[in-house]
Design an enzyme around this catalytic site. Structure first.
Site, PDB file in Angstrom:
ATOM      1  N   GLY A  63       0.794  -1.215   0.000  1.00 29.22           N
ATOM      2  CA  GLY A  63       0.000   0.000   0.000  1.00 29.22           C
ATOM      3  C   GLY A  63       0.826   1.264   0.000  1.00 29.22           C
ATOM      4  N   THR A  66       1.668   3.572   3.437  1.00 32.04           N
ATOM      5  CA  THR A  66       1.716   2.737   4.645  1.00 32.04           C
ATOM      6  C   THR A  66       3.109   2.849   5.243  1.00 32.04           C
ATOM      7  OG1 THR A  66       2.325   0.768   3.398  1.00 32.04           O
ATOM      8  CG2 THR A  66      -0.017   1.125   3.769  1.00 32.04           C
ATOM      9  N   THR A  68       5.783   0.947   6.571  1.00 31.65           N
ATOM     10  CA  THR A  68       7.046   0.298   6.201  1.00 31.65           C
ATOM     11  C   THR A  68       7.554   0.689   4.833  1.00 31.65           C
ATOM     12  OG1 THR A  68       6.425  -1.588   7.522  1.00 31.65           O
ATOM     13  CG2 THR A  68       8.286  -1.895   6.051  1.00 31.65           C
ATOM     14  N   CYS A  69       6.653   0.664   3.826  1.00 33.12           N
ATOM     15  CA  CYS A  69       7.188   0.915   2.479  1.00 33.12           C
ATOM     16  C   CYS A  69       7.630   2.343   2.318  1.00 33.12           C
ATOM     17  CB  CYS A  69       6.226   0.519   1.374  1.00 33.12           C
ATOM     18  SG  CYS A  69       4.520   0.597   1.725  1.00 33.12           S
ATOM     19  N   THR A  70       6.898   3.260   2.948  1.00 39.13           N
ATOM     20  CA  THR A  70       7.305   4.651   2.813  1.00 39.13           C
ATOM     21  C   THR A  70       8.657   4.874   3.468  1.00 39.13           C
ATOM     22  OG1 THR A  70       5.039   5.401   2.803  1.00 39.13           O
ATOM     23  CG2 THR A  70       6.696   7.002   3.412  1.00 39.13           C
TER      24      THR A  70
END
Lengths: 193, 176
Positions: A63, A66, A68-70
């Site tokens: 996503g 979200t 973690t990915c950001t």
């Protein structure tokens, strides 16, 4: 059908995206959305097949926006754009999720502004933030996650994939089975290029 | 279809990410929390407004600012909370609210997720929009409501994604 390294990447895969122009992204507003257009991977592979940077890197996240990915996953790619192009021969970097193209465009522009240092004369891969609508492509290849319990529906899993545009062979596939970016982060994905 | 005097549905759990200064950056987010309408609505005046999607052109450019720019007027009229609904997930809605410039720890305006447009669907068929052909799935349509002590006093849906006086904040302010 699950992918294996060495497999041919399938034909007729289409994502949707709003193109991002690295040259003007610093002044672009995250709120100024244009109309999404299809991203036909067959066409992209054709365009890159006979260039000196035929590697296409696809990085998938569950996503946009979200935590973690950001914070951990995508920024290292964006801080290494010149190295991706010149050392790793990457002609296109495609970040995908099941979010719609408007959301990905806003997220992409903000991340590039925050993380990437791009100059007008620099040599970079195309950077594309694209939607895998309803995670259909990912789900068809065992690369989706069911986040319905969190009200997020079927999402694209966190994975990294490298395709050689000329041979259309999958050169790398790393899917996360635990939290983290061990198999899909910049280091893992580019280590074999 | 729901109309004036009806009870506003409360049996769908909405989710949102409350704004905090620690996560003032648009690309920074904390964890979502549940918004329980059966706790929020009793004894309160609450305005709802729904958009087709976060970061989509018409709602971003025209619709939501009519609410965000008039928060003080809604407060003067006795509105306790404004709830913005989309089917986007809480992380996306949180980013969108900050991109629109709404950064207030009071969280008077809540950007909440209507999961799969379930709440909107309970209001009637014209409160959801099937945009699957455009790869956007089923969405909540653009609409606005005033709910007083759990009862609907204003409820208007737009045709498709249009933005008219029906969901414009000024129409609701006139009714309050």
């Amino acid at each position: 059908m699950s992918f294996q390294e060495g497999d041919q990447f399938p034909k007729d895969v289409t994502f949707t995206h709003v193109p991002i122009d690295l040259a003007t992204v610093q002044t672009a507003s995250a709120l100024a959305c244009e109309i999404p257009t299809p991203l036909k991977l067959d066409k992209l592979f054709d365009q890159l097949a006979d260039t000196s940077s035929p590697n296409v890197v696809i990085v998938s996240v569950p996503g946009a926006f979200t935590p973690t990915c950001t914070e951990n996953h995508i920024p290292p790619y964006l801080t290494h754009l010149a190295a991706l192009k010149n050392d790793k021969k990457v002609g296109a970097l495609i970040i995908i999720s099941a979010n719609d193209a408007f959301v990905l465009n806003a997220w992409g522009k903000l991340l590039i502004k925050n993380e990437a240092s791009v100059s007008a004369s620099g040599d970079y891969p195309r950077v594309i933030f694209a939607s895998d609508p309803a995670a259909k492509f990912s789900a068809a290849h065992d690369l989706s996650v069911d986040a319905s319990a969190n009200g997020m529906g079927i999402r694209t899993a966190r994975y990294g994939l490298v395709v050689d545009a000329k041979s259309r062979k999958i050169k790398y596939l790393g899917k996360e089975v635990e939290r983290g970016v061990k198999h899909s982060g910049y280091e893992a994905v580019t280590s074999k290029l | 279809m729901s109309s004036s005097g009806d009870t506003f549905p409360t049996d769908v759990k909405l989710q949102y990410v409350p704004y905090t200064k620690e996560h003032a950056e648009i690309v920074s987010s904390s964890k979502p929390v549940t918004l329980n309408l059966s706790e929020l609505l009793p004894g309160k005046t609450v305005v709802f407004t729904s958009a087709i999607g976060a970061f989509t052109p018409p709602c971003t450019e025209n619709h939501l600012p009519t609410y965000l720019n008039n928060v003080s007027k809604f407060k003067k009229k006795g509105v306790d909370r404004i709830v913005v609904l989309t089917i986007n997930d809480p992380f996306v809605n949180s980013a969108w609210s900050k991109a629109l410039g709404y950064k207030d720890e009071e969280n008077y305006v809540i950007f909440a997720t209507d999961p799969k447009a379930e709440l909107s669907g309970k209001l009637g068929d014209n409160f959801v929009a099937d945009l699957s052909s455009e790869g956007l799935g089923t969405r909540s349509s653009r609409y606005a409501a005033i709910v007083d002590d759990g009862h609907i006093v204003y409820l208007e849906s737009e045709d498709g994604g249009a933005f008219t006086e029906r969901s414009h904040a000024s129409s609701l302010l006139e009714r309050l």
